[in-house]
Design a protein around this motif. Structure first.
Motif, PDB file in Angstrom:
ATOM      1  N   PRO A 164       0.826  -1.207   0.000  1.00 57.34           N
ATOM      2  CA  PRO A 164       0.000   0.000   0.000  1.00 57.34           C
ATOM      3  C   PRO A 164       0.867   1.268   0.000  1.00 57.34           C
ATOM      4  N   VAL A 165       0.469   2.226  -0.808  1.00 55.65           N
ATOM      5  CA  VAL A 165       1.200   3.500  -0.885  1.00 55.65           C
ATOM      6  C   VAL A 165       0.226   4.633  -0.550  1.00 55.65           C
ATOM      7  N   THR A 166       0.628   5.477   0.378  1.00 54.90           N
ATOM      8  CA  THR A 166      -0.209   6.618   0.761  1.00 54.90           C
ATOM      9  C   THR A 166       0.155   7.834  -0.089  1.00 54.90           C
ATOM     10  N   TYR A 167      -0.867   8.482  -0.626  1.00 57.92           N
ATOM     11  CA  TYR A 167      -0.678   9.697  -1.423  1.00 57.92           C
ATOM     12  C   TYR A 167      -1.274  10.886  -0.685  1.00 57.92           C
ATOM     13  N   ALA A 168      -0.657  12.060  -0.872  1.00 56.17           N
ATOM     14  CA  ALA A 168      -1.154  13.293  -0.272  1.00 56.17           C
ATOM     15  C   ALA A 168      -1.417  14.321  -1.374  1.00 56.17           C
ATOM     16  N   LEU A 169      -2.404  15.169  -1.135  1.00 59.75           N
ATOM     17  CA  LEU A 169      -2.735  16.207  -2.113  1.00 59.75           C
ATOM     18  C   LEU A 169      -1.788  17.388  -1.920  1.00 59.75           C
ATOM     19  N   HIS A 170      -0.960  17.670  -2.941  1.00 59.52           N
ATOM     20  CA  HIS A 170       0.039  18.733  -2.861  1.00 59.52           C
ATOM     21  C   HIS A 170       0.036  19.516  -4.168  1.00 59.52           C
ATOM     22  N   LYS A 171      -0.333  20.777  -4.085  1.00 63.40           N
ATOM     23  CA  LYS A 171      -0.403  21.650  -5.264  1.00 63.40           C
ATOM     24  C   LYS A 171      -1.303  21.047  -6.346  1.00 63.40           C
ATOM     25  N   VAL A 178      -0.903  16.037   6.739  1.00 64.14           N
ATOM     26  CA  VAL A 178      -1.628  14.762   6.646  1.00 64.14           C
ATOM     27  C   VAL A 178      -1.795  14.153   8.029  1.00 64.14           C
ATOM     28  N   LYS A 179      -0.722  14.202   8.830  1.00 61.92           N
ATOM     29  CA  LYS A 179      -0.758  13.643  10.180  1.00 61.92           C
ATOM     30  C   LYS A 179      -1.806  14.335  11.037  1.00 61.92           C
ATOM     31  N   GLN A 180      -1.950  15.656  10.846  1.00 57.81           N
ATOM     32  CA  GLN A 180      -2.910  16.434  11.633  1.00 57.81           C
ATOM     33  C   GLN A 180      -4.316  16.418  11.034  1.00 57.81           C
ATOM     34  N   GLY A 181      -4.462  15.834   9.847  1.00 58.47           N
ATOM     35  CA  GLY A 181      -5.781  15.753   9.216  1.00 58.47           C
ATOM     36  C   GLY A 181      -6.161  16.982   8.431  1.00 58.47           C
ATOM     37  N   ARG A 182      -5.224  17.922   8.214  1.00 54.78           N
ATOM     38  CA  ARG A 182      -5.530  19.145   7.485  1.00 54.78           C
ATOM     39  C   ARG A 182      -5.427  18.961   5.972  1.00 54.78           C
ATOM     40  N   ILE A 183      -4.575  18.017   5.549  1.00 54.42           N
ATOM     41  CA  ILE A 183      -4.356  17.787   4.122  1.00 54.42           C
ATOM     42  C   ILE A 183      -4.912  16.416   3.748  1.00 54.42           C
ATOM     43  N   PRO A 184      -5.723  16.339   2.685  1.00 55.16           N
ATOM     44  CA  PRO A 184      -6.315  15.050   2.285  1.00 55.16           C
ATOM     45  C   PRO A 184      -5.246  14.028   1.890  1.00 55.16           C
ATOM     46  N   SER A 185      -5.531  12.771   2.177  1.00 55.23           N
ATOM     47  CA  SER A 185      -4.639  11.683   1.768  1.00 55.23           C
ATOM     48  C   SER A 185      -5.487  10.484   1.357  1.00 55.23           C
ATOM     49  N   ARG A 186      -4.901   9.577   0.617  1.00 56.37           N
ATOM     50  CA  ARG A 186      -5.607   8.350   0.245  1.00 56.37           C
ATOM     51  C   ARG A 186      -4.581   7.248  -0.005  1.00 56.37           C
ATOM     52  N   LYS A 187      -5.039   6.005   0.145  1.00 58.60           N
ATOM     53  CA  LYS A 187      -4.146   4.871  -0.037  1.00 58.60           C
ATOM     54  C   LYS A 187      -4.471   4.155  -1.346  1.00 58.60           C
ATOM     55  N   MET A 188      -3.421   3.740  -2.028  1.00 59.94           N
ATOM     56  CA  MET A 188      -3.575   2.948  -3.249  1.00 59.94           C
ATOM     57  C   MET A 188      -2.843   1.630  -3.020  1.00 59.94           C
ATOM     58  N   MET A 189      -3.458   0.534  -3.445  1.00 57.44           N
ATOM     59  CA  MET A 189      -2.837  -0.773  -3.252  1.00 57.44           C
ATOM     60  C   MET A 189      -2.084  -1.218  -4.499  1.00 57.44           C
ATOM     61  N   TYR A 190      -0.802  -1.485  -4.325  1.00 57.03           N
ATOM     62  CA  TYR A 190       0.022  -2.037  -5.392  1.00 57.03           C
ATOM     63  C   TYR A 190       0.562  -3.391  -4.922  1.00 57.03           C
ATOM     64  N   PHE A 191       1.165  -4.124  -5.827  1.00 57.36           N
ATOM     65  CA  PHE A 191       1.740  -5.409  -5.454  1.00 57.36           C
ATOM     66  C   PHE A 191       3.174  -5.499  -5.940  1.00 57.36           C
ATOM     67  N   LYS A 192       3.981  -6.152  -5.135  1.00 54.00           N
ATOM     68  CA  LYS A 192       5.352  -6.463  -5.537  1.00 54.00           C
ATOM     69  C   LYS A 192       5.560  -7.967  -5.360  1.00 54.00           C
ATOM     70  N   ILE A 193       6.685  -8.470  -5.819  1.00 52.62           N
ATOM     71  CA  ILE A 193       6.956  -9.898  -5.704  1.00 52.62           C
ATOM     72  C   ILE A 193       7.798 -10.167  -4.458  1.00 52.62           C
TER      73      ILE A 193
END
Length: 477
Positions: free
Chosen positions: A93-100, A117-132
């Protein structure tokens, strides 16, 4: 030092592994015997995703149990020199943040964005990727030479081929039905002839043929529970295209085969004759979806059954060993002869050395410290370790403010059930009920029942508060 792979190389490796998985799935549907072989394999690896179970089977036929390199080291075993790892998909899983106005990986974001992001002021979302990743099979290690058994490592319930635990498994299936709100009728609503059982979707109920043998009842109940799980009215409504009657039977029979075989019950009479008709004109995605649903359902059933059997086994052990004897034995294993440790230190010491012993340890400690009489428990009770009080009604104790504690260790006593214990960090978890929910420690119906007890206390306190306010208002008048 090994050369780092490029993104293109990693992508190509993932695509090749995915194609290998697809070919393996397609091969299962060539004959009933091949699908049987796969179903037997799924039973052993029900704790893995369906895709990883397929990959393990394609690369290491006949595998018994697998684990990562660090996992085997932790068990005191070493992977043999020269052994090649079995490739599996590893969630990343990779977390993304909204920046500019753009979504950027949080790991590469500026420090102010990370703080936002930690304080909840900036939106974030998780995307699931896979590795081997790589795992190694039991026989690729020196575990056997060191006398380490599979059952010792994985805590699996192993049968010796006998049916002496038939009643325990029957009880487990009854609790499984209860957990899924499936009604078990005493007899069919109408004569069902030679049919072994039936599922009534409109009632979400199951009935078994009273002419069945006791052994038949178990495999048939698993089959009908699979119908209740996969073919209830809600699931039927969610499907883009309804399943035909043969397709439903094929799925239910496969689930029953996986579970029955893993539990050691006879599977000679299982029929997969629907295979030829079902696979005609089917795409690979249809087949993968079919196996995915079978895998998820059988895995859920086996997890529940094995958990129930473990509890039965624990209860039998507790009957044979008093809490004092157990604690003295654990103290010797931990080397605590003259140690003066806080509750926090005790719990974390046991967790780091014998993680599977934390709950039995807290159970024994609670029973000894409170002199609990389990057979006299007639409502949910809870004991908070180190608080200086005995077992009290669950709702009252759960309403306590735990925010100042370093660690909260609790034990719950329920009527006619084994003790349930756990612990949590108050900075991350609010109260014991929250911990039960977060860690799926109990089935949903029980969780709901405990929640109702707590809500009853909250309502009662609110009513008392409102009564006091009313009295104050009257005095002012």
């Amino acid at each position: 030092m090994a050369k780092m792979k490029t993104n293109e190389e990693r992508k190509a490796e993932l695509e090749a592994l995915t194609e290998q998985m697809g070919q393996q799935i397609d091969s299962y549907f060539e004959s009933p015997e091949k699908i049987r072989e796969h179903l037997r394999f799924l039973g052993k690896f029900h704790q893995y995703s369906m895709r990883n179970a397929v990959l393990i089977e394609s690369q290491f036929p006949g595998a018994i149990a697998v684990g990562s390199y660090p996992f085997w080291e932790k068990q005191g075993a070493q992977v043999q020199k020269g052994e090649r790892g079995i490739k599996v998909f590893v969630p990343n899983p990779v977390t993304y943040a909204l920046h500019k106005d753009e979504w950027v990986p949080l790991s590469k974001a500026p420090k102010p964005v990370k703080e936002g992001v930690k304080q909840g002021r900036i939106p974030s979302r998780k995307m699931m990727y896979f590795k081997i990743g790589h795992v190694f099979e039991y026989t690729q290690t020196d575990a056997r030479e060191k006398g380490i058994e599979v059952s010792d490592i994985f805590k699996r319930y192993h049968r010796d081929g006998g049916l002496e635990n038939e009643q325990d498994i029957r009880d487990a299936l009854t609790t499984l039905a209860d957990a899924r709100n499936v009604t078990l009728l005493e007899e069919p609503l109408d004569e069902i002839g030679t049919a072994k059982g039936c599922y009534y979707p409109e009632l979400h109920a199951i009935a078994l043929n009273p002419r069945n043998t006791s052994i038949e009842d178990i495999s048939v109940l698993i089959h009908e529970l699979a119908h209740a799980e996969l073919h209830n009215q809600e699931r039927n409504f969610e499907r883009d295209q309804p399943l035909t009657a043969p397709e439903k039977e094929f799925q239910a029979e496969m689930v029953a085969y996986v579970v029955s075989h893993q539990l050691g019950f006879p599977t000679d009479d299982f029929s997969l004759s629907y295979l030829a008709g079902w696979t005609k004109d089917k795409e690979l995605l249809d087949k993968e979806q079919l196996l995915q649903e079978v895998h998820q359902t059988s895995a859920g059933f086996l997890d529940h059954i094995e958990s129930h059997l473990e509890k039965v086994h624990t209860l039998e052990q507790e009957k044979e060993q008093t809490p004092l004897e157990y604690l003295e034995q654990l103290n010797r294993r931990m080397g605590w002869k003259d140690a003066d440790l806080s509750l926090y230190e005790q719990v974390h010491a046991v967790k780091s050395v014998f993680p599977e012993e934390v709950e039995p340890y807290l159970n024994a400690k609670a029973a000894l410290e409170t002199n609990l009489k389990v057979d006299r428990v007639d409502e949910p009770l809870m004991y908070i370790h180190g608080m200086g009080l005995g077992f009290q009604p669950f709702g009252i104790v759960n309403n306590h403010d735990f925010s100042e504690d370093q660690v909260v260790a609790y034990t719950i006593a329920l009527p006619n059930q084994p003790l349930i214990s756990g612990h949590f960090d108050p900075e991350r978890t609010v109260h014991p009920l929250h911990d039960l929910e977060k860690n799926n420690k109990v089935e949903k119906p029980l969780l709901k029942s405990l929640e109702n007890y707590w809500h009853g206390v909250l309502i009662e306190e609110e009513q008392k508060f409102l009564s006091r306010i009313s009295l104050l208002n009257i005095e002012r008048l």
